[in-house]
Design a protein around this motif. Sequence first.
Motif, PDB file in Angstrom:
ATOM      1  N   GLY A   1     -40.025  38.976  17.219  1.00  9.84           N
ATOM      2  CA  GLY A   1     -39.171  39.100  15.616  1.00  9.84           C
ATOM      3  C   GLY A   1     -38.681  38.930  15.443  1.00  9.84           C
ATOM      4  O   GLY A   1     -37.817  38.027  14.674  1.00  9.84           O
ATOM      5  N   TRP A   2     -37.305  39.297  15.942  1.00 10.27           N
ATOM      6  CA  TRP A   2     -35.797  39.985  15.338  1.00 10.27           C
ATOM      7  C   TRP A   2     -35.659  38.565  16.590  1.00 10.27           C
ATOM      8  O   TRP A   2     -34.416  38.075  14.983  1.00 10.27           O
ATOM      9  CB  TRP A   2     -35.076  41.283  16.970  1.00 10.27           C
ATOM     10  CG  TRP A   2     -33.721  41.203  16.252  1.00 10.27           C
ATOM     11  CD1 TRP A   2     -32.818  40.115  17.090  1.00 10.27           C
ATOM     12  CD2 TRP A   2     -33.728  41.759  15.489  1.00 10.27           C
ATOM     13  NE1 TRP A   2     -32.052  41.198  16.441  1.00 10.27           N
ATOM     14  CE2 TRP A   2     -31.962  41.764  15.329  1.00 10.27           C
ATOM     15  CE3 TRP A   2     -34.062  42.099  14.183  1.00 10.27           C
ATOM     16  CZ2 TRP A   2     -31.056  42.185  14.659  1.00 10.27           C
ATOM     17  CZ3 TRP A   2     -32.580  42.689  13.433  1.00 10.27           C
ATOM     18  CH2 TRP A   2     -31.331  42.937  13.470  1.00 10.27           C
TER      19      TRP A   2
ATOM     20  N   PHE B   1     -36.297  35.221  16.870  1.00 15.20           N
ATOM     21  CA  PHE B   1     -36.947  34.384  15.566  1.00 15.20           C
ATOM     22  C   PHE B   1     -35.911  33.702  14.685  1.00 15.20           C
ATOM     23  O   PHE B   1     -36.061  33.388  13.746  1.00 15.20           O
ATOM     24  CB  PHE B   1     -38.455  34.768  15.106  1.00 15.20           C
ATOM     25  CG  PHE B   1     -39.635  33.803  16.157  1.00 15.20           C
ATOM     26  CD1 PHE B   1     -39.046  33.137  17.521  1.00 15.20           C
ATOM     27  CD2 PHE B   1     -40.750  34.068  16.693  1.00 15.20           C
ATOM     28  CE1 PHE B   1     -39.832  32.533  18.750  1.00 15.20           C
ATOM     29  CE2 PHE B   1     -41.858  33.989  17.321  1.00 15.20           C
ATOM     30  CZ  PHE B   1     -40.873  33.061  18.793  1.00 15.20           C
ATOM     31  N   ALA B   2     -35.699  35.447  13.972  1.00 15.44           N
ATOM     32  CA  ALA B   2     -35.190  35.682  12.580  1.00 15.44           C
ATOM     33  C   ALA B   2     -33.694  35.463  12.937  1.00 15.44           C
ATOM     34  O   ALA B   2     -32.658  34.543  11.651  1.00 15.44           O
ATOM     35  CB  ALA B   2     -35.064  37.415  11.999  1.00 15.44           C
TER      36      ALA B   2
ATOM     37  N   ARG C   1     -32.612  32.998  14.744  1.00 13.94           N
ATOM     38  CA  ARG C   1     -32.566  31.581  14.947  1.00 13.94           C
ATOM     39  C   ARG C   1     -33.295  31.197  13.656  1.00 13.94           C
ATOM     40  O   ARG C   1     -31.986  30.030  12.882  1.00 13.94           O
ATOM     41  CB  ARG C   1     -33.996  31.125  15.838  1.00 13.94           C
ATOM     42  CG  ARG C   1     -34.163  29.726  16.170  1.00 13.94           C
ATOM     43  CD  ARG C   1     -32.752  28.730  16.645  1.00 13.94           C
ATOM     44  NE  ARG C   1     -33.295  27.849  16.882  1.00 13.94           N
ATOM     45  CZ  ARG C   1     -32.101  27.087  16.508  1.00 13.94           C
ATOM     46  NH1 ARG C   1     -30.660  27.265  16.242  1.00 13.94           N
ATOM     47  NH2 ARG C   1     -32.171  25.339  16.766  1.00 13.94           N
ATOM     48  N   LEU C   2     -33.582  31.619  13.128  1.00 20.10           N
ATOM     49  CA  LEU C   2     -33.901  31.117  11.465  1.00 20.10           C
ATOM     50  C   LEU C   2     -32.941  31.554  10.792  1.00 20.10           C
ATOM     51  O   LEU C   2     -32.263  30.921   9.730  1.00 20.10           O
ATOM     52  CB  LEU C   2     -34.988  32.164  10.480  1.00 20.10           C
ATOM     53  CG  LEU C   2     -36.281  31.544  11.243  1.00 20.10           C
ATOM     54  CD1 LEU C   2     -36.936  32.207  10.559  1.00 20.10           C
ATOM     55  CD2 LEU C   2     -36.609  29.957   9.583  1.00 20.10           C
ATOM     56  N   HIS C   3     -31.839  32.459  10.973  1.00 17.58           N
ATOM     57  CA  HIS C   3     -30.635  33.020  10.309  1.00 17.58           C
ATOM     58  C   HIS C   3     -29.532  32.171  10.739  1.00 17.58           C
ATOM     59  O   HIS C   3     -28.835  31.212   9.749  1.00 17.58           O
ATOM     60  CB  HIS C   3     -29.892  33.929  10.422  1.00 17.58           C
ATOM     61  CG  HIS C   3     -28.893  34.721  10.329  1.00 17.58           C
ATOM     62  ND1 HIS C   3     -28.779  35.058   8.992  1.00 17.58           N
ATOM     63  CD2 HIS C   3     -27.357  34.399  10.742  1.00 17.58           C
ATOM     64  CE1 HIS C   3     -26.949  35.588   8.644  1.00 17.58           C
ATOM     65  NE2 HIS C   3     -26.893  35.192   9.803  1.00 17.58           N
TER      66      HIS C   3
ATOM     67  N   LEU D   1     -41.608  29.196  12.271  1.00 14.86           N
ATOM     68  CA  LEU D   1     -40.302  29.734  13.112  1.00 14.86           C
ATOM     69  C   LEU D   1     -40.718  31.277  11.561  1.00 14.86           C
ATOM     70  O   LEU D   1     -40.714  32.955  12.082  1.00 14.86           O
ATOM     71  CB  LEU D   1     -39.406  29.826  12.875  1.00 14.86           C
ATOM     72  CG  LEU D   1     -38.636  29.174  14.296  1.00 14.86           C
ATOM     73  CD1 LEU D   1     -37.298  28.532  14.162  1.00 14.86           C
ATOM     74  CD2 LEU D   1     -39.306  30.121  15.389  1.00 14.86           C
ATOM     75  N   SER D   2     -40.582  31.318   9.984  1.00 14.96           N
ATOM     76  CA  SER D   2     -41.205  32.256   8.761  1.00 14.96           C
ATOM     77  C   SER D   2     -42.247  33.704   9.650  1.00 14.96           C
ATOM     78  O   SER D   2     -41.987  34.187   9.186  1.00 14.96           O
ATOM     79  CB  SER D   2     -40.339  31.404   8.223  1.00 14.96           C
ATOM     80  OG  SER D   2     -39.150  30.838   7.720  1.00 14.96           O
TER      81      SER D   2
ATOM     82  N   THR E   1     -41.674  34.704  12.386  1.00 17.89           N
ATOM     83  CA  THR E   1     -41.187  36.227  12.301  1.00 17.89           C
ATOM     84  C   THR E   1     -41.456  37.295  12.156  1.00 17.89           C
ATOM     85  O   THR E   1     -42.591  38.457  11.986  1.00 17.89           O
ATOM     86  CB  THR E   1     -39.681  36.036  11.774  1.00 17.89           C
ATOM     87  OG1 THR E   1     -38.743  34.771  12.447  1.00 17.89           O
ATOM     88  CG2 THR E   1     -38.855  37.304  11.529  1.00 17.89           C
TER      89      THR E   1
ATOM     90  N   GLY F   1     -44.706  38.430  13.680  1.00 23.05           N
ATOM     91  CA  GLY F   1     -44.881  39.260  14.898  1.00 23.05           C
ATOM     92  C   GLY F   1     -43.912  40.876  14.510  1.00 23.05           C
ATOM     93  O   GLY F   1     -43.988  42.225  15.112  1.00 23.05           O
ATOM     94  N   ALA F   2     -43.724  41.006  12.891  1.00 24.44           N
ATOM     95  CA  ALA F   2     -42.124  42.126  13.254  1.00 24.44           C
ATOM     96  C   ALA F   2     -43.286  42.832  11.759  1.00 24.44           C
ATOM     97  O   ALA F   2     -43.865  44.529  12.351  1.00 24.44           O
ATOM     98  CB  ALA F   2     -41.573  41.400  11.779  1.00 24.44           C
TER      99      ALA F   2
END
Length: 100
Positions: free
Chosen positions: A26-27, A29-30, A32-34, A52-53, A56, A59-60
């Motif tokens: 999840g981290w 993916f986050a 990558r989104l950032h 991806l959201s 994330t 997963g989180a």
Amino acid sequence: MMKKWHETRVANIGLRALGIVLVGIGWLFALRLHHMAPITGPRDPGALMIILSAATFLGASAGSALLFVGPGLWETVEVSERWRRQPTRAPDTPFSLTNA
């Protein structure tokens, strides 16, 4: 009495390790989104950003639950009387369209 699979020490460690892995995914993916956010306009999220959201969040959420609660996720809990299903009772008089 047989021990349930999730009550073993190996399962406890495995579930918590899986939680760490899911939080890590999840981290990633986050992150990558950032990095995608400045490139994409605020009103134009692509399908990849939405996927991806969602990944994330899932997963989180699942990772945190497994990491912090572990095998406690399978414990039985008592449901309040208010939320229990009541058995349906048969009506005292039979229903008929002619009884009206």
